[in-house]
Design a protein around this motif. Structure first.
Motif, PDB file in Angstrom:
ATOM      1  N   GLY A 136       0.770  -1.186   0.010  1.00 23.85           N
ATOM      2  CA  GLY A 136      -0.164   0.047  -0.083  1.00 23.85           C
ATOM      3  C   GLY A 136       0.804   1.156   0.062  1.00 23.85           C
ATOM      4  N   ALA A 137       0.220   2.353  -0.659  1.00 24.86           N
ATOM      5  CA  ALA A 137       0.953   3.616  -0.587  1.00 24.86           C
ATOM      6  C   ALA A 137       0.143   4.799  -0.218  1.00 24.86           C
ATOM      7  N   GLY A 138      -1.009   4.498   0.445  1.00 23.67           N
ATOM      8  CA  GLY A 138      -2.161   5.609   0.900  1.00 23.67           C
ATOM      9  C   GLY A 138      -1.551   6.263   2.212  1.00 23.67           C
ATOM     10  N   GLY A 139      -2.234   7.019   2.864  1.00 27.60           N
ATOM     11  CA  GLY A 139      -2.046   7.789   4.057  1.00 27.60           C
ATOM     12  C   GLY A 139      -1.750   6.989   4.967  1.00 27.60           C
ATOM     13  N   ALA A 140      -2.254   5.608   5.432  1.00 32.37           N
ATOM     14  CA  ALA A 140      -1.804   4.918   6.196  1.00 32.37           C
ATOM     15  C   ALA A 140      -0.249   4.447   6.250  1.00 32.37           C
ATOM     16  N   ALA A 141      -0.062   4.077   4.787  1.00 34.54           N
ATOM     17  CA  ALA A 141       1.235   3.578   4.554  1.00 34.54           C
ATOM     18  C   ALA A 141       2.298   4.495   4.881  1.00 34.54           C
ATOM     19  N   ARG A 142       2.062   5.890   4.542  1.00 36.64           N
ATOM     20  CA  ARG A 142       3.104   6.769   4.884  1.00 36.64           C
ATOM     21  C   ARG A 142       3.494   6.998   6.321  1.00 36.64           C
ATOM     22  N   ARG A 161      -0.634  -1.180  -5.888  1.00 39.61           N
ATOM     23  CA  ARG A 161      -1.213  -1.276  -6.989  1.00 39.61           C
ATOM     24  C   ARG A 161      -1.131  -0.257  -8.077  1.00 39.61           C
ATOM     25  N   THR A 162      -1.071   0.960  -7.489  1.00 34.86           N
ATOM     26  CA  THR A 162      -0.919   2.102  -8.512  1.00 34.86           C
ATOM     27  C   THR A 162       0.601   2.598  -8.293  1.00 34.86           C
ATOM     28  N   LYS A 163       1.690   2.229  -8.860  1.00 41.24           N
ATOM     29  CA  LYS A 163       2.860   2.310  -8.680  1.00 41.24           C
ATOM     30  C   LYS A 163       3.263   3.769  -8.492  1.00 41.24           C
ATOM     31  N   SER A 200      -6.516  -1.344   2.038  1.00 42.18           N
ATOM     32  CA  SER A 200      -7.849  -1.670   2.714  1.00 42.18           C
ATOM     33  C   SER A 200      -8.474  -3.088   2.182  1.00 42.18           C
ATOM     34  N   LEU A 201      -7.684  -3.813   1.657  1.00 42.32           N
ATOM     35  CA  LEU A 201      -7.802  -5.127   0.999  1.00 42.32           C
ATOM     36  C   LEU A 201      -7.995  -6.103   2.322  1.00 42.32           C
ATOM     37  N   GLY A 202      -8.967  -6.823   2.222  1.00 41.80           N
ATOM     38  CA  GLY A 202      -9.045  -7.961   3.451  1.00 41.80           C
ATOM     39  C   GLY A 202      -9.996  -7.566   4.420  1.00 41.80           C
TER      40      GLY A 202
HETATM   41  P1  ATR Z   1      -5.542   5.017   3.910  1.00 46.03           P
HETATM   42  O1  ATR Z   1      -5.486   6.596   4.070  1.00 46.03           O
HETATM   43  O2  ATR Z   1      -6.357   4.096   4.768  1.00 46.03           O
HETATM   44  O3  ATR Z   1      -4.131   4.595   3.636  1.00 46.03           O
HETATM   45  P2  ATR Z   1      -6.253   5.329   0.824  1.00 46.03           P
HETATM   46  O4  ATR Z   1      -5.302   6.326   0.726  1.00 46.03           O
HETATM   47  O5  ATR Z   1      -7.362   5.323   0.176  1.00 46.03           O
HETATM   48  O6  ATR Z   1      -6.660   5.023   2.446  1.00 46.03           O
HETATM   49  O7  ATR Z   1      -5.234   3.980   0.542  1.00 46.03           O
HETATM   50  C1  ATR Z   1      -5.953   2.606   0.333  1.00 46.03           C
HETATM   51  C2  ATR Z   1      -4.571   1.756  -0.139  1.00 46.03           C
HETATM   52  O8  ATR Z   1      -5.347   0.574  -0.317  1.00 46.03           O
HETATM   53  C3  ATR Z   1      -3.925   2.116  -1.368  1.00 46.03           C
HETATM   54  O9  ATR Z   1      -2.641   1.720  -1.390  1.00 46.03           O
HETATM   55  C4  ATR Z   1      -4.692   1.416  -2.459  1.00 46.03           C
HETATM   56  O10 ATR Z   1      -3.994   1.189  -3.585  1.00 46.03           O
HETATM   57  P3  ATR Z   1      -4.020   2.307  -5.001  1.00 46.03           P
HETATM   58  O11 ATR Z   1      -3.138   3.345  -4.666  1.00 46.03           O
HETATM   59  O12 ATR Z   1      -3.709   1.512  -6.124  1.00 46.03           O
HETATM   60  O13 ATR Z   1      -5.698   2.755  -4.911  1.00 46.03           O
HETATM   61  C5  ATR Z   1      -5.049   0.239  -1.756  1.00 46.03           C
HETATM   62  N1  ATR Z   1      -6.306  -0.587  -2.297  1.00 46.03           N
HETATM   63  C6  ATR Z   1      -7.509  -0.367  -2.093  1.00 46.03           C
HETATM   64  N2  ATR Z   1      -8.124  -1.256  -2.951  1.00 46.03           N
HETATM   65  C7  ATR Z   1      -7.018  -2.094  -3.518  1.00 46.03           C
HETATM   66  C8  ATR Z   1      -7.470  -3.165  -4.550  1.00 46.03           C
HETATM   67  N3  ATR Z   1      -8.542  -3.741  -4.861  1.00 46.03           N
HETATM   68  N4  ATR Z   1      -6.308  -3.568  -4.980  1.00 46.03           N
HETATM   69  C9  ATR Z   1      -5.036  -3.212  -4.594  1.00 46.03           C
HETATM   70  N5  ATR Z   1      -4.706  -2.233  -3.621  1.00 46.03           N
HETATM   71  C10 ATR Z   1      -5.988  -1.476  -3.246  1.00 46.03           C
END
Ligand code: ATR
Length: 286
Positions: A136-142, A161-163, A200-202
């Motif tokens: 993951g690379a969203g807000g939680a990942a940071r 997923r989104t490199k 958020s997978l799972g």
């Molecule tokens: P948060 O702040 O909780 O991290 P977010 O910024 O929406 O929420 O990030 C959600 C993460 O889950 C992202 O890394 C997202 O991948 P993308 O950047 O490619 O969207 C990942 N995610 C959500 N649904 C996914 C899916 N079906 N397959 C792969 N990754 C997924």
């Protein structure tokens, strides 16, 4: 602190939209009762239009601070008077403190909560011993990547997923952060000693998440930020391989500790009893 000696009744809130699903009121009100403190912690459903007005009004109404949750963790960045260093580095705020003159400080305790939870549940975890891999690379990942680097992890591999989002994160957090292709991640696990799912997978309602982790080192620790369900497929697989695991609920509890202490003056404890109490609430939400 003794109830008799408390002159005013301190207030705190969690601000988000929607807010009904938040476990924070249950958590903080449990601690208020356990510590025999006067005080209230309430959920506030606030949209973006009302956000700035709300956080400016709260100190005037007797609020000592607030938690900030989805979708406002980044929206409040520009609305506070001061940011802590960790909130600046993480690029998001989950905790607000108001001082007596109404000045607003934005903090982020997610990284703290993640690390404290591991230290409590897996005290032998040594982050310095080997690389970590973060899905993951969203807000939680940071927040998690920053926490791992702060604890001395020598390298953090991130895969998303989104490199491009992973590349942006590595640009922000520095040379120790390496980007791994989402499709190639299973082959990059060999030396990894800390594996974290921040996607958020799972989560209930989302797609399942069962990466092939058979190449993980037998000493590795596997963490999942998802707490609904508590036993995710990833954690079940890790357990069946005999690996150390930590679930997402513990992080949620520990991230609340610094805010509660500042607002109500007592450092609350994360106990098994509290975890069981909130696990029941999780099940109700499901
Ligand atoms: P948060 O702040 O909780 O991290 P977010 O910024 O929406 O929420 O990030 C959600 C993460 O889950 C992202 O890394 C997202 O991948 P993308 O950047 O490619 O969207 C990942 N995610 C959500 N649904 C996914 C899916 N079906 N397959 C792969 N990754 C997924």
């Amino acid at each position: 602190m003794d109830i008799e000696n408390q002159k005013e009744v301190p207030l705190a809130a969690v601000i988000g939209s929607p807010i009904g699903q938040s476990l924070s009121p249950d958590l903080h009100n449990y601690w208020l009762v356990k510590n025999n403190l006067k005080g209230y912690y309430i959920p506030l459903n606030v949209n973006l239009k009302m956000l700035e007005k709300t956080i400016n009004l709260l100190p005037k109404l007797g609020f000592k601070g607030a938690n900030v949750t989805i979708p406002h963790k980044t929206n409040v960045l520009s609305m506070v008077d001061k940011l802590t260093d960790r909130a600046t580095m993480i690029g998001a705020v989950n905790t607000l403190h108001f001082n007596s003159s109404g000045q607003i400080t934005g903090d982020n305790t997610d990284a703290y909560g993640f690390i404290e939870n591991i230290k409590q549940k897996q005290p032998h975890w040594d982050p310095k011993k080997g690389p970590a891999l973060v899905y993951g690379a969203g807000g939680a990942a940071r927040a998690i990547v920053w926490a791992l680097l702060h604890e001395g992890v020598p390298e953090v591999r991130i895969s998303n997923r989104t490199k491009n989002k992973a590349i942006s994160l590595s640009d922000i957090l520095g040379a120790k952060v390496k980007v791994i292709d989402w499709t190639n991640v299973d082959s990059q696990l060999e030396e990894v000693l800390t594996l974290v799912n921040t996607t958020s997978l799972g989560m209930i309602g989302n797609a399942r998440f069962s990466p092939n982790i058979s190449k993980l080192n037998s000493q590795a620790l596997v963490a999942d930020l998802v707490y609904n369900p508590l036993k995710t497929d990833l954690l079940k697989t890790a357990k069946s391989m005999g690996l150390k695991t930590v679930d997402g609920l513990g992080m949620l509890l520990h991230q609340g500790v610094p805010g509660f202490e500042k607002w109500f003056g007592v450092q609350p404890k994360v106990t098994e009893e509290l975890e069981m109490f909130l696990q029941e609430k999780c099940n109700v939400t499901i």
